[in-house]
Design an enzyme around this catalytic site. Structure first.
Site, PDB file in Angstrom:
ATOM      1  N   ASP A   1       0.363  -4.076  -4.062  1.00  0.00           N
ATOM      2  CA  ASP A   1      -0.776  -3.165  -4.194  1.00  0.00           C
ATOM      3  C   ASP A   1      -0.403  -1.752  -3.753  1.00  0.00           C
ATOM      4  OD1 ASP A   1      -3.242  -3.362  -5.386  1.00  0.00           O
ATOM      5  OD2 ASP A   1      -4.346  -3.611  -3.505  1.00  0.00           O
TER       6      ASP A   1
ATOM      7  N   SER B   1       0.831  -1.188   0.000  1.00  0.00           N
ATOM      8  CA  SER B   1       0.000   0.000   0.000  1.00  0.00           C
ATOM      9  C   SER B   1       0.881   1.259   0.000  1.00  0.00           C
ATOM     10  CB  SER B   1      -0.952  -0.034   1.200  1.00  0.00           C
ATOM     11  OG  SER B   1      -1.923   0.980   1.120  1.00  0.00           O
TER      12      SER B   1
ATOM     13  N   HIS C   1      -7.331  -5.470  -0.884  1.00  0.00           N
ATOM     14  CA  HIS C   1      -6.123  -4.714  -0.577  1.00  0.00           C
ATOM     15  C   HIS C   1      -5.387  -5.202   0.661  1.00  0.00           C
ATOM     16  CE1 HIS C   1      -3.519  -1.246  -0.817  1.00  0.00           C
ATOM     17  NE2 HIS C   1      -3.854  -0.845   0.405  1.00  0.00           N
TER      18      HIS C   1
END
Length: 347
Positions: free
Chosen positions: A181, A147, A261
């Site tokens: 991600d 992330s 996610h």
């Protein structure tokens, strides 16, 4: 060739190494001054504590192993990735996960500098945090992140960790970059400073080979009250599209179609933050398959670019249906594409 076979590296299953997982306290801002740096070759002084608390996963067997620095996502804890760390370490890697902050605002500059400071500390300090006989090969250092941590990993690869706070740091070159991600803000034009994505194709000159792992559900909202956790335009596809071809770098992009996610985190992520990892982001359900995929793909990529063994990565490319999750995107930047994109030198 089955990717779960020994010929393919067995990367999606746990490896042959027993693993120890340990916590290392970081330097206290209110405590004693840190130990002065030792001169080259001077082992008389004890190593200083790391600039940030660490979670370290390492093989128990004596030997020398490559190192992977893994950077947590926004407002997450490094402990939320302990099962992922364990899987990667079982294949013969030392995984170091710093806790870059407890609370953070939108600006990522401080955590980029903190991550760079951890890398500098590894050279002298990591050995004291490893099992007896276990050595770190820091000539083969890779960086990964999830992330916002994936954005920070890209920032380090682009040289953003050498600001005023780290002006005297000499960081080693990276062997590989794996972004899980990655996210750069809440949308196009709303990136967290310093922005990494430029909006221009092939503009990110990352010299190390880079793997971008994405999720099919990350760009979808959990419900009407929540924005997507990995918004389209500032997540995995944008990062891969902006990677510039380089003669010494090969890049790839894999997307787990039916997972979200945070689905590569531990099965149990306790506390309020742990509850948020399940409540805010859309999920594909059980986390184990996604975690096996992220860990296995990471090992395959590192085996190729750190150890020179491309069997497992070639298997993923040839037979993506053998991965533990369905892959909607399997992209590799080939030699011919690199040659076409590189400028021609004329005598």
């Amino acid at each position: 060739m089955a990717m779960g076979s020994e010929a393919g590296g067995g990367v999606f299953d746990h490896g042959a190494h027993a693993v120890t997982l340990s916590r290392v306290d970081g330097a206290s801002r209110c405590g004693a001054a840190p130990s002065p740096p030792a001169a080259d070759g001077d082992d008389s002084l004890p190593p200083p504590p790391p600039p940030k608390p660490l979670l370290v996963a390492a093989p128990r067997e004596a030997g020398e192993y490559p190192v992977l620095l893994f950077l947590h996502g926004f407002m997450a804890l490094n402990s939320f990735y302990s099962q992922l760390f364990h899987h990667v370490a079982s294949h013969g890697f030392i995984v170091v996960g710093p806790q870059l902050y407890t609370f953070s605002g939108p600006d990522t500059t401080e955590e980029i500098n903190s991550a760079a400071a951890v890398i500098a500390w590894l050279v002298r300090g990591l050995r004291s945090s490893l099992p007896p006989g276990v050595l770190a090969d820091l000539t083969k250092l890779s960086v990964s992140g999830h992330s916002r941590g994936g954005k920070v990993a890209f920032a380090l690869a682009l040289g953003h960790g050498k600001g005023k706070a780290n002006k005297n740091l000499a960081l080693p070159p990276l062997a590989a970059v794996v972004a899980v991600d990655p996210v750069d803000g809440t949308g196009v034009g709303a990136q967290t400073p310093p922005p990494i994505l430029t909006g221009k194709a092939r503009s990110l000159a990352v010299c190390a080979p880079a793997m971008v792992l994405g999720t099919g559900l990350g760009e979808l909202p959990r419900g009407p009250l929540f924005p997507p956790c990995a918004p389209r335009g500032v997540s995995h596809a944008a990062f891969y599209d902006e990677l510039a071809p380089a003669a010494a770098a090969r890049h790839c992009h894999l997307v787990a179609r039916d997972y979200g996610h945070t689905d590569m985190m531990d099965d149990d992520t306790p506390g309020a933050r742990g509850l948020l990892t399940r409540a805010v982001c859309r999920s594909g359900g059980a986390r184990a398959p996604m975690r096996r995929f992220v860990a296995g793909a990471t090992v395959a990529f590192l085996n190729r670019w750190v150890r020179g063994d491309g069997d497992a990565l070639d298997s993923i490319r040839a037979r993506p249906e053998l991965a533990p999750v369905a892959l909607s995107v399997v992209e590799f930047l080939d030699e011919e594409e690199i040659k076409e994109a590189m400028p021609v030198r004329r005598s």
